[in-house]
Design an enzyme around this catalytic site. Structure first.
Site, PDB file in Angstrom:
ATOM      1  N   LYS A  91      12.422 -72.492 -51.261  1.00 46.46           N
ATOM      2  CA  LYS A  91      13.584 -72.050 -50.432  1.00 46.46           C
ATOM      3  C   LYS A  91      14.042 -73.116 -49.181  1.00 46.46           C
ATOM      4  O   LYS A  91      13.340 -73.781 -48.910  1.00 46.46           O
ATOM      5  CB  LYS A  91      13.425 -70.467 -50.094  1.00 46.46           C
ATOM      6  CG  LYS A  91      12.431 -70.452 -48.874  1.00 46.46           C
ATOM      7  CD  LYS A  91      12.103 -69.073 -48.557  1.00 46.46           C
ATOM      8  CE  LYS A  91      11.177 -68.797 -47.590  1.00 46.46           C
ATOM      9  NZ  LYS A  91      10.281 -67.800 -47.380  1.00 46.46           N
ATOM     10  N   ARG A 130      11.964 -55.223 -44.998  1.00 48.40           N
ATOM     11  CA  ARG A 130      13.338 -56.146 -45.135  1.00 48.40           C
ATOM     12  C   ARG A 130      13.936 -55.948 -46.277  1.00 48.40           C
ATOM     13  O   ARG A 130      14.510 -54.896 -46.160  1.00 48.40           O
ATOM     14  CB  ARG A 130      12.580 -57.662 -44.732  1.00 48.40           C
ATOM     15  CG  ARG A 130      13.309 -58.631 -44.106  1.00 48.40           C
ATOM     16  CD  ARG A 130      12.725 -60.036 -43.807  1.00 48.40           C
ATOM     17  NE  ARG A 130      12.103 -60.402 -44.939  1.00 48.40           N
ATOM     18  CZ  ARG A 130      11.367 -61.545 -44.986  1.00 48.40           C
ATOM     19  NH1 ARG A 130      11.510 -62.448 -43.754  1.00 48.40           N
ATOM     20  NH2 ARG A 130      10.947 -62.227 -45.976  1.00 48.40           N
ATOM     21  N   TYR A 190      17.556 -87.388 -16.830  1.00 51.46           N
ATOM     22  CA  TYR A 190      18.456 -86.544 -16.454  1.00 51.46           C
ATOM     23  C   TYR A 190      17.448 -85.419 -15.546  1.00 51.46           C
ATOM     24  O   TYR A 190      16.416 -85.235 -15.838  1.00 51.46           O
ATOM     25  CB  TYR A 190      19.009 -85.388 -17.332  1.00 51.46           C
ATOM     26  CG  TYR A 190      20.133 -86.139 -18.252  1.00 51.46           C
ATOM     27  CD1 TYR A 190      21.344 -86.668 -17.414  1.00 51.46           C
ATOM     28  CD2 TYR A 190      19.973 -86.397 -19.527  1.00 51.46           C
ATOM     29  CE1 TYR A 190      22.332 -87.058 -18.215  1.00 51.46           C
ATOM     30  CE2 TYR A 190      21.310 -86.920 -20.221  1.00 51.46           C
ATOM     31  CZ  TYR A 190      22.306 -87.494 -19.648  1.00 51.46           C
ATOM     32  OH  TYR A 190      23.161 -87.966 -20.309  1.00 51.46           O
ATOM     33  N   MET A 200      20.553 -86.101 -25.781  1.00 51.62           N
ATOM     34  CA  MET A 200      21.083 -85.699 -27.142  1.00 51.62           C
ATOM     35  C   MET A 200      20.900 -86.894 -28.302  1.00 51.62           C
ATOM     36  O   MET A 200      20.434 -86.207 -29.221  1.00 51.62           O
ATOM     37  CB  MET A 200      22.280 -85.898 -26.821  1.00 51.62           C
ATOM     38  CG  MET A 200      23.230 -85.200 -28.277  1.00 51.62           C
ATOM     39  SD  MET A 200      25.103 -85.107 -27.956  1.00 51.62           S
ATOM     40  CE  MET A 200      25.390 -84.047 -26.681  1.00 51.62           C
TER      41      MET A 200
HETATM   42  C1  LIG Z   1       8.932 -67.781 -47.747  1.00 51.08           C
HETATM   43  C2  LIG Z   1       8.390 -66.496 -48.670  1.00 51.08           C
HETATM   44  C3  LIG Z   1       7.079 -66.930 -49.332  1.00 51.08           C
HETATM   45  C4  LIG Z   1       6.300 -68.092 -48.770  1.00 51.08           C
HETATM   46  O1  LIG Z   1       5.336 -67.598 -47.825  1.00 51.08           O
HETATM   47  P1  LIG Z   1       4.513 -68.845 -46.945  1.00 51.08           P
HETATM   48  O2  LIG Z   1       3.850 -68.061 -45.886  1.00 51.08           O
HETATM   49  O3  LIG Z   1       5.265 -70.016 -46.620  1.00 51.08           O
HETATM   50  O4  LIG Z   1       3.518 -69.203 -48.100  1.00 51.08           O
HETATM   51  C5  LIG Z   1       6.478 -66.067 -50.196  1.00 51.08           C
HETATM   52  N1  LIG Z   1       7.260 -64.946 -50.523  1.00 51.08           N
HETATM   53  C6  LIG Z   1       8.708 -64.588 -50.029  1.00 51.08           C
HETATM   54  C7  LIG Z   1       9.298 -63.327 -50.457  1.00 51.08           C
HETATM   55  C8  LIG Z   1       9.161 -65.368 -49.036  1.00 51.08           C
HETATM   56  O5  LIG Z   1      10.202 -64.973 -48.441  1.00 51.08           O
END
Ligand SMILES: *Cc1c(COP(=O)(O)O)cnc(C)c1O
Length: 370
Positions: A34, A132, A264, A312
């Protein structure tokens, strides 16, 4: 248009190495790619995973899934965010995506959409304690009944997600989640015996391989970070190799005499004569502005501390102690991640930024150009 000077490179051989390490448990995996493969780039990562024999991938949105399919991935693609728009439903059919269903409304919406010639495979998400996305465990029998009455939808997976698999002190909660998942699995399998189960992320796969289900869902470890870092179980994630390397060119090298200030706010004053390198990366490139004291980049294989405020598009380093410092010239690279020798890992940078390695690669990966 933003045109960062920094470069993001991928060590795809490390990705292969990490996959092999994760497979040592003998558990089949559905890698999580993802958010553009945690910033590494979906196409490159998926290409390597396919070569390594991976036939299930999990993405976030249906749009990401469609992109993966158009890129030529021919395995199963699960969209972990489910369908959000009507276009998503059409795309799920067109690109043979397995969308997550996590509530009654989504289930009814999918059921009401124009049926294809074939049933749409779906992944049922159940909430075992993350609160969730997901059906409550006690609602799974009704979900199974609904699906049994809806021939246009075919459940192929049951998923849930663990909240604290990376925290040994919280093992009791992980075990409770696993127990709830078992109850949900029994309820769904009573009607659909062929449904596959998937509970575990990276931390679960490393610490509780017996709980992951039929398909583990590792993300972080693929990219080379250990979710058990800093815990009593850190050893279980030993040997992973970071995939992302980020460098930026040095723009200027100049001396800073004892007592002179820099940047800065004049937050840095040279205690003795120092040699400064100005590096072409800053907060516009997601190199965070407020790192902890002690933050470093790597130049010539040696760590060089960041001094003064991150600007920046520029950050200053004290390179006085790198090998042959007097010979460092503009154009040479400083490494924000990687760089050999005393390489900076995503875990190191996460520590300095007060975050987790997931966010480090997601942020810096946005500088990828190819
Ligand atoms: C992101 C995610 C994972 C992977 O988790 P990791 O800690 O990166 O291994 C697995 N399942 C779901 C539903 C996720 O959102």
């Amino acid at each position: 248009m933003s045109a960062p000077l920094c470069r993001v490179r991928l060590h795809l051989e490390h990705l292969r190495h990490n996959v092999a390490l994760l497979r040592a448990s003998g558990k089949p995996i559905m890698p999580v790619v993802k958010a553009d493969a945690y910033g590494h780039g979906l196409a490159d990562v998926a290409g390597v995973l396919r070569e390594e024999g991976v036939d299930h991938l999990a993405v976030g949105s249906v749009a990401e899934a469609a992109e993966l399919r158009r890129g030529g991935f021919d395995g199963v693609i699960v969209a972990l965010l489910g369908v959000v728009t009507d276009e998503d439903i059409i795309a799920a059919r067109t690109y043979r995506v397995v969308p997550l269903v996590h509530d009654r409304g989504g289930l009814e919406r999918l059921a009401a959409a124009p049926a294809g010639t074939e049933a749409l495979n779906v992944a049922v998400k159940c909430d075992t304690g993350m609160a969730r996305l997901g059906f409550r465990v006690e609602d799974i029998p009704a979900v199974a009944e609904f699906l049994a009455a809806t021939p246009g939808l075919r459940p192929v997976l049951l998923l849930s997600h663990l909240a604290v698999a990376d925290t040994p002190e919280e093992d009791a909660f992980t075990r409770e989640q696993a127990a709830r998942f078992e109850r949900a699995a029994a309820a769904l399998r009573r009607v659909f015996p062929g449904v596959k189960l998937s509970l575990g992320n990276t931390a679960c796969l490393l610490a509780f391989p017996e709980l992951v289900g039929d398909l583990a869902r590792p993300g972080l470890a693929l990219y080379g970070s250990n979710p058990l870092h800093g815990t009593s179980r850190a050893i279980l994630g030993a040997g992973l190799e970071p995939v992302m390397e980020v460098s930026a060119p040095i723009l200027s090298v100049h001396p800073l005499r004892a007592g002179e200030s820099l940047g800065y706010g004049r937050t840095y004053v040279a205690p003795t004569d120092r040699l400064v390198a100005v590096v072409g990366i800053g907060y516009a490139d997601s190199y965070r502005r407020n790192p902890a004291p002690g933050t470093c980049m790597t130049v010539r294989g040696r760590r060089a501390p960041v001094i003064g405020r991150v600007a920046m598009q520029m950050t200053c380093l004290d390179i006085s102690d790198v090998p042959d410092a007097a010979e460092v010239r503009p154009g040479e690279e400083a490494f924000i991640l990687g760089g050999g020798g005393e390489a900076v890992t995503p875990q190191d940078l996460a520590g300095w930024w007060g975050t987790i390695p997931y966010e480090v690669t997601c942020l810096l990966g946005k500088n990828r150009t190819a």
